[in-house]
Design a protein around this motif. Structure first.
Motif, mmCIF file in Angstrom:
data_model
loop_
_atom_site.group_PDB
_atom_site.id
_atom_site.type_symbol
_atom_site.label_atom_id
_atom_site.label_comp_id
_atom_site.label_asym_id
_atom_site.label_seq_id
_atom_site.Cartn_x
_atom_site.Cartn_y
_atom_site.Cartn_z
ATOM 1 N N THR A 1 9.686 -3.197 2.568
ATOM 2 C CA THR A 1 8.901 -1.992 2.351
ATOM 3 C C THR A 1 7.474 -2.206 2.829
ATOM 4 O OG1 THR A 1 10.234 -1.456 0.407
ATOM 5 C CG2 THR A 1 8.130 -0.311 0.642
ATOM 6 N N ASN A 2 7.122 -1.548 3.928
ATOM 7 C CA ASN A 2 5.777 -1.649 4.496
ATOM 8 C C ASN A 2 5.335 -3.107 4.652
ATOM 9 O OD1 ASN A 2 5.712 1.174 4.396
ATOM 10 N ND2 ASN A 2 4.834 1.157 2.341
ATOM 11 N N SER A 3 6.260 -3.920 5.119
ATOM 12 C CA SER A 3 5.958 -5.347 5.230
ATOM 13 C C SER A 3 6.885 -6.007 6.237
ATOM 14 C CB SER A 3 6.122 -6.040 3.867
ATOM 15 O OG SER A 3 7.477 -6.005 3.449
ATOM 16 N N ASP B 1 -0.949 7.397 10.660
ATOM 17 C CA ASP B 1 -0.632 6.013 10.970
ATOM 18 C C ASP B 1 -1.839 5.388 11.657
ATOM 19 O OD1 ASP B 1 0.297 3.591 11.893
ATOM 20 O OD2 ASP B 1 2.190 4.371 12.666
ATOM 21 N N SER C 1 10.298 4.085 2.577
ATOM 22 C CA SER C 1 9.251 4.856 1.901
ATOM 23 C C SER C 1 9.346 6.339 2.203
ATOM 24 C CB SER C 1 7.871 4.325 2.306
ATOM 25 O OG SER C 1 7.727 4.307 3.710
ATOM 26 N N SER D 1 1.854 -7.662 4.526
ATOM 27 C CA SER D 1 1.702 -6.211 4.417
ATOM 28 C C SER D 1 1.323 -5.625 5.765
ATOM 29 C CB SER D 1 0.636 -5.865 3.377
ATOM 30 O OG SER D 1 1.031 -6.291 2.082
ATOM 31 N N ALA E 1 2.011 1.553 6.507
ATOM 32 C CA ALA E 1 3.210 2.193 5.968
ATOM 33 C C ALA E 1 4.107 2.717 7.089
ATOM 34 C CB ALA E 1 2.819 3.334 5.033
#
Length: 531
Positions: A308-310, A81, A74, A335, A338
């Motif tokens: 991706t973010n998972s 965060d 990403s 999930s 990010a």
């Protein structure tokens, strides 16, 4: 690799005959390759094999590592965060004296490879540390050396073939707590066919003259390079992950495998069942059992990677009686906050006094994916990796997953604070019997902090996602130079099987500027007061 008869057609794979079973995975039909051991025997004692082994002389060289493409990056670090917390203003860590591990200056050992691939396992009375390409056995109580540094391939003395001839590294040693046996595995790849070599002890005491080893190897043929093997001990099997590189360079995807544990422990010649995933899937880790409570009967082993973010979790259920009934299903996509991999998955960790930067190895999750079935029935899995951060080049993100009827979910997540500008990476994580979590890692800061070793952790009653003030295991006093950026490629956090609360962490550090002059350290400690 011999042909096995199943009800389905067989296929030619990995340069040899194997048969193909089918199961549902990723929504598609999944092929399983079923292997017999390429070679199998029973060994003499370790001391006899060590006497018979001639150490392989080699010039200092960097160990091969295949890079894992990550298509879901990403980009820049997240502006905020929510999982990053300042450390708690206290520490419950109680650190022992520590043991200097294999490295420059260790009697009987010469550094010939980088990185060291440092890992260790803990038994009832002994601790084994294995690096590229030697292992050493310590007395757990005193730290005394009870088996001098020994070439890894000594475990296959008299075995023949590549396992005996080559000492190629990428080693992993584990202690099978339920069986009280040691499991050693490393690959043979400098000659073909490519092999994964195993040696399983007949008893807990590695130095006893009556302790022998069941030895076997599996062939991956002449084309598919089985890079970065990682081992997880489970009730029904020894589960492994590999990153397969066609002709040694083209990433074909990860391979998830399982070796028949019951047959191996009984001294027989086991089979191995493997599922090959596509190159769109990243590097996998198998779940690895900690503690004395096994997973529920029939539980699959869990494999994890990130997207991706998972996090993406797979389930591998092996059936060694009817291999076609095995299943490899998933992924369940979880999930998370990010993130982007540190250094875009590669090199950017700064050091003092040099422009040479270190490898983050952030293109994959870090070993182990540690599983625990707590006494209250809670099933937890912990894992970590290195991510980009606004405060430093890299920091460590960790996760605790929990299972409900084999369905995983994210229970808590934490990201180590990086506002002090210190890079933190190359972590390993585990949980003790009380739910206390320990995390070890490397640290470096370009202006002032040489590569060294620190730990942190959390008690089970700390606020979710938080960790305590970190503890320094040993400060580095030098930087790695001369265009050598490789670091790691992994470290290891193990839990003592006797009290199930003492953690043992090992990784590398530097004492002087230079190349191929790394040291390693083993630290034992406890975290928290939860019963």
């Amino acid at each position: 690799m011999k042909l096995l008869t199943l009800s389905r057609p067989f296929a030619v794979a990995l340069g040899a005959l194997c048969c193909t079973a089918m199961a549902l995975a990723q929504g598609n039909s999944q092929h399983f390759d079923v292997f017999d051991a390429d070679h199998y025997d029973r060994s003499p004692s370790l001391k006899e094999m060590a006497k018979a082994t001639i150490p392989i002389s080699a010039q200092a060289q960097t160990v091969f590592l295949g890079r894992i493409p990550f298509n879901g990056d990403s980009g820049a670090p997240a502006a905020s965060d929510p999982t990053q917390h300042a450390p708690l203003p206290y520490s419950n860590a109680s650190v022992g004296a520590g043991i200097e591990g294999l490295g420059v200056g260790f009697p009987g050992f010469t550094v010939r490879y980088a990185p060291p691939d440092t890992n260790a396992a803990v038994g009832l009375t002994q601790v084994v540390q294995w690096v590229n390409t030697y292992f050493v056995v310590f007395d757990k109580a005193t730290g005394a050396v009870v088996q001098a540094p020994t070439p890894g391939n000594a475990l296959w003395a008299g075995f023949g073939g590549g396992c005996q001839k080559n000492n190629d590294g990428d080693p992993v040693v584990q202690y099978d707590k339920a069986a009280q046996r040691w499991v050693f595995t490393q690959f043979s790849v400098s000659t073909k066919p490519y092999l994964q070599c195993f040696a399983i002890s007949s008893a807990d005491d590695l130095t006893a003259p009556t302790t022998t080893f069941t030895r076997f190897a599996f062939s991956f043929g002449n084309t598919n390079f089985p890079d970065y093997p990682k081992l997880g001990v489970w009730s029904d099997g020894y589960y492994l992950s590999f990153n397969i590189f066609r002709n040694g360079f083209i990433f074909s995807g990860p391979k998830a495998c399982v070796v028949d544990r019951a047959t191996a422990l009984a001294g027989g010649s086991p089979t191995m069942i493997c599922a090959q995933l596509s190159s769109s899937t990243g590097s996998l880790l198998p779940s690895d059992l900690d503690g004395s409570t096994p997973p529920p009967f029939g539980s699959p082993d869990y494999f994890v990677t990130f997207g991706t973010n998972s996090l993406k979790v797979y389930k591998f259920h092996a059936d060694f009686v009817v291999p076609s009934s095995s299943t490899f299903t998933g992924p369940t996509t979880l999930s998370v906050a990010a993130f982007s991999p540190a250094c875009n998955g590669g090199t950017c960790i700064p050091q003092p006094g040099t422009s040479q930067q270190l490898d983050s190895l952030a293109d994959r999750l870090m070993y182990r994916f540690a599983y625990r079935n707590n006494n209250n029935g809670t099933e937890s899995l912990v894992v970590n990796h290195s991510i980009k951060t606004t405060g430093a080049a890299s920091t460590v993100r960790w996760y605790e997953l929990r299972l409900a009827s084999t369905v995983p979910s994210v229970f808590q997540t934490g990201t180590l604070d990086s506002s002090d500008g210190i890079s933190r990476w190359m972590g390993s994580i585990a949980m003790d019997h009380g739910g206390n979590i320990a995390l070890g890692y490397s640290v470096s800061k370009g202006s002032s902090i040489y590569p060294g070793i620190r730990i942190t952790g959390r008690s089970c009653n700390d606020s979710p996602g938080t960790t305590q003030a970190e503890t320094t295991i040993i400060n580095g006093t030098g930087s790695q130079t001369a265009n050598l950026n490789r670091w790691g490629d992994y470290s290891s956090m193990a839990v003592d099987p006797v009290d199930d609360k003492t953690f043992w962490y090992t990784t590398e550090y530097m004492t002087a500027n230079g190349t191929f002059n790394w040291h390693t350290r083993l630290a034992s400690f406890t975290i928290g007061t939860c019963p």
